[in-house]
Design an enzyme around this catalytic site. Structure first.
Site, PDB file in Angstrom:
ATOM      1  N   LYS A 154     -52.902  44.057 -45.874  1.00 22.41           N
ATOM      2  CA  LYS A 154     -53.689  45.513 -45.496  1.00 22.41           C
ATOM      3  C   LYS A 154     -52.742  45.418 -43.600  1.00 22.41           C
ATOM      4  O   LYS A 154     -53.321  44.557 -43.527  1.00 22.41           O
ATOM      5  CB  LYS A 154     -54.467  45.872 -45.650  1.00 22.41           C
ATOM      6  CG  LYS A 154     -54.822  47.539 -44.848  1.00 22.41           C
ATOM      7  CD  LYS A 154     -55.746  47.934 -45.157  1.00 22.41           C
ATOM      8  CE  LYS A 154     -57.244  48.883 -44.835  1.00 22.41           C
ATOM      9  NZ  LYS A 154     -55.802  49.775 -45.119  1.00 22.41           N
ATOM     10  N   HIS A 192     -60.365  43.895 -46.916  1.00 21.32           N
ATOM     11  CA  HIS A 192     -59.178  44.782 -47.778  1.00 21.32           C
ATOM     12  C   HIS A 192     -58.458  42.922 -48.565  1.00 21.32           C
ATOM     13  O   HIS A 192     -58.949  42.367 -47.431  1.00 21.32           O
ATOM     14  CB  HIS A 192     -59.022  45.170 -47.527  1.00 21.32           C
ATOM     15  CG  HIS A 192     -59.807  46.782 -47.498  1.00 21.32           C
ATOM     16  ND1 HIS A 192     -59.935  46.884 -47.071  1.00 21.32           N
ATOM     17  CD2 HIS A 192     -58.766  47.344 -48.214  1.00 21.32           C
ATOM     18  CE1 HIS A 192     -60.931  47.990 -46.935  1.00 21.32           C
ATOM     19  NE2 HIS A 192     -59.996  48.523 -48.166  1.00 21.32           N
TER      20      HIS A 192
HETATM   21  P1  NAD Z   1     -47.804  49.730 -49.708  1.00 19.78           P
HETATM   22  O1  NAD Z   1     -46.974  49.197 -48.751  1.00 19.78           O
HETATM   23  O2  NAD Z   1     -47.598  49.073 -51.181  1.00 19.78           O
HETATM   24  O3  NAD Z   1     -46.349  51.376 -50.350  1.00 19.78           O
HETATM   25  C1  NAD Z   1     -45.654  51.986 -49.416  1.00 19.78           C
HETATM   26  C2  NAD Z   1     -45.009  52.175 -49.981  1.00 19.78           C
HETATM   27  O4  NAD Z   1     -44.480  53.254 -48.963  1.00 19.78           O
HETATM   28  C3  NAD Z   1     -44.009  51.976 -49.918  1.00 19.78           C
HETATM   29  O5  NAD Z   1     -43.171  51.856 -51.326  1.00 19.78           O
HETATM   30  C4  NAD Z   1     -42.868  51.217 -48.828  1.00 19.78           C
HETATM   31  O6  NAD Z   1     -41.492  51.036 -49.090  1.00 19.78           O
HETATM   32  C5  NAD Z   1     -42.986  53.495 -48.866  1.00 19.78           C
HETATM   33  N1  NAD Z   1     -42.370  53.949 -48.220  1.00 19.78           N
HETATM   34  C6  NAD Z   1     -42.332  53.969 -46.796  1.00 19.78           C
HETATM   35  N2  NAD Z   1     -41.160  54.125 -45.821  1.00 19.78           N
HETATM   36  C7  NAD Z   1     -41.111  55.468 -47.268  1.00 19.78           C
HETATM   37  C8  NAD Z   1     -40.373  56.540 -46.133  1.00 19.78           C
HETATM   38  N3  NAD Z   1     -40.004  57.561 -45.432  1.00 19.78           N
HETATM   39  N4  NAD Z   1     -40.056  57.164 -48.141  1.00 19.78           N
HETATM   40  C9  NAD Z   1     -40.347  57.237 -48.984  1.00 19.78           C
HETATM   41  N5  NAD Z   1     -41.768  55.866 -49.273  1.00 19.78           N
HETATM   42  C10 NAD Z   1     -41.963  55.345 -47.822  1.00 19.78           C
HETATM   43  O7  NAD Z   1     -49.251  50.498 -49.421  1.00 19.78           O
HETATM   44  P2  NAD Z   1     -50.020  50.996 -50.683  1.00 19.78           P
HETATM   45  O8  NAD Z   1     -50.381  49.829 -50.344  1.00 19.78           O
HETATM   46  O9  NAD Z   1     -49.760  51.214 -51.553  1.00 19.78           O
HETATM   47  O10 NAD Z   1     -51.195  51.459 -49.639  1.00 19.78           O
HETATM   48  C11 NAD Z   1     -50.078  52.315 -49.101  1.00 19.78           C
HETATM   49  C12 NAD Z   1     -50.852  53.388 -48.216  1.00 19.78           C
HETATM   50  O11 NAD Z   1     -52.171  54.612 -48.874  1.00 19.78           O
HETATM   51  C13 NAD Z   1     -52.270  52.630 -46.741  1.00 19.78           C
HETATM   52  O12 NAD Z   1     -51.630  53.661 -45.677  1.00 19.78           O
HETATM   53  C14 NAD Z   1     -52.863  52.658 -47.647  1.00 19.78           C
HETATM   54  O13 NAD Z   1     -54.578  52.347 -46.293  1.00 19.78           O
HETATM   55  C15 NAD Z   1     -53.863  53.895 -48.214  1.00 19.78           C
HETATM   56  N6  NAD Z   1     -54.323  53.508 -48.803  1.00 19.78           N
HETATM   57  C16 NAD Z   1     -55.574  55.005 -49.484  1.00 19.78           C
HETATM   58  C17 NAD Z   1     -56.391  55.077 -50.144  1.00 19.78           C
HETATM   59  C18 NAD Z   1     -57.425  56.221 -50.141  1.00 19.78           C
HETATM   60  O14 NAD Z   1     -57.960  56.172 -51.517  1.00 19.78           O
HETATM   61  N7  NAD Z   1     -57.444  57.319 -49.356  1.00 19.78           N
HETATM   62  C19 NAD Z   1     -56.573  54.034 -50.915  1.00 19.78           C
HETATM   63  C20 NAD Z   1     -55.414  53.261 -50.974  1.00 19.78           C
HETATM   64  C21 NAD Z   1     -54.515  53.013 -50.119  1.00 19.78           C
END
Ligand code: NAD
Length: 269
Positions: free
Chosen positions: A161, A157
């Site tokens: 991450k 990744h």
């Molecule tokens: P990222 O850090 O870019 O985004 C996370 C967002 O959540 C940020 O903007 C952050 O400010 C926000 N956040 C944190 N605390 C918060 C709160 N209390 N209230 C509202 N917003 C809040 O990360 P990302 O790359 O977008 O990934 C996010 C998650 O999704 C990770 O756990 C990742 O592993 C997961 N993910 C899952 C899949 C899937 O298919 N299930 C795919 C991609 C990513």
């Protein structure tokens, strides 16, 4: 039928922005709100503007309870502690909860599970069609091969991450353990360094690579003496996860409380 009102929590994140774009591009649903963590630069900005779309007339909010109360479903790709708080609010308001966040510990998992008594919770460590097929194939191949075939899960990744192995890698390892009818946690070898001694028969090993802007590569290796099977999925764009998440939200319409997976949504079960 009226459009499904979908809110995106953590809407300014890498996935959040893709999710807003996907809702806007999908028939049968509308952007109903978006939240960010306290202190985020995105607070107060129009949801359309942060996703590179036309303004939608709704701004990014930190009033999570109000946003969840007003939505039919939320898409949650944030951080584990926030996801637990969102689960409680969804249970309270009967809002469907699509959970993409990975890296939850056992207590956080239990809190999300508890919310499924009150509302529809759809969880997927990976929401893409391709990875969900890979999960099914892994389970099947593991069931067909004896433990002389060593199983290793390799993932790569992007450099940002924060959890390892990825939620998808762990889901693949669990699918392999299910196929073999063994307890995953008793056979998982999640990291090797130094003098590790020889590989134990039946172990499921993990290797993690981080770098660049790789969206997500996963390979399950089945290695025996003199031959090897490798099954690989490569994600080139986050749209595949966003598409799955919006499909899951639309699927939740009219579903009662319960914990569902992407195999239910995609009818792969
Ligand atoms: P990222 O850090 O870019 O985004 C996370 C967002 O959540 C940020 O903007 C952050 O400010 C926000 N956040 C944190 N605390 C918060 C709160 N209390 N209230 C509202 N917003 C809040 O990360 P990302 O790359 O977008 O990934 C996010 C998650 O999704 C990770 O756990 C990742 O592993 C997961 N993910 C899952 C899949 C899937 O298919 N299930 C795919 C991609 C990513």
């Amino acid at each position: 039928m009226s459009d499904l009102k979908i809110a995106v929590v953590g809407c300014a994140g890498r996935m959040g922005i893709n999710l807003l774009r996907q809702i806007a591009a999908t028939d049968g649903c509308v952007i109903a709100g978006g939240t960010e963590r306290p202190g985020s630069d995105a607070l107060g900005k129009d949801l359309g503007a942060i996703a590179g779309l036309d303004d939608v007339g709704i701004v990014v909010s930190e009033d999570t309870a109000a946003v969840i109360a007003a939505a039919d479903a939320i898409l949650d790709f944030t951080v584990p502690a926030a996801t637990v708080a969102h689960a409680k609010l969804c249970a309270e308001h009967g809002t469907a909860h699509v959970v993409g966040t990975t890296g939850l510990d056992a207590d956080q998992d239990a809190a999300v599970l508890q919310a499924a008594d009150k509302t529809a919770v759809i969880r997927g460590a990976n929401m893409s069609v391709g990875v969900n097929l890979l999960l099914g194939l892994t389970r099947k191949v593991a069931a067909m091969l004896d433990p002389d075939w060593d199983i290793e899960v390799v993932e790569m990744h992007h450099r940002h991450k924060v959890d390892a192995p990825s939620g998808t890698a762990l889901a693949l390892g669990k699918a392999a353990a299910d196929g073999r009818d063994v307890d995953h946690d008793s056979v998982a070898d999640r990291g090797r360094d130094g003098i590790t001694s020889a590989r134990k028969r039946g172990d499921i090993g993990y290797a993690t690579l981080r770098g660049g802007n790789v969206v997500g590569d996963h390979t399950v290796v089945f290695a025996a003496d003199d031959e090897r099977i490798e099954i690989t999925h490569k994600a080139a764009d986050r749209t595949i996860f966003a598409r799955g998440a919006v499909t899951a939200a639309l699927w939740s319409k009219g579903k009662g409380p319960g914990l569902y997976g992407m195999d239910d949504v995609l009818d792969l079960a």
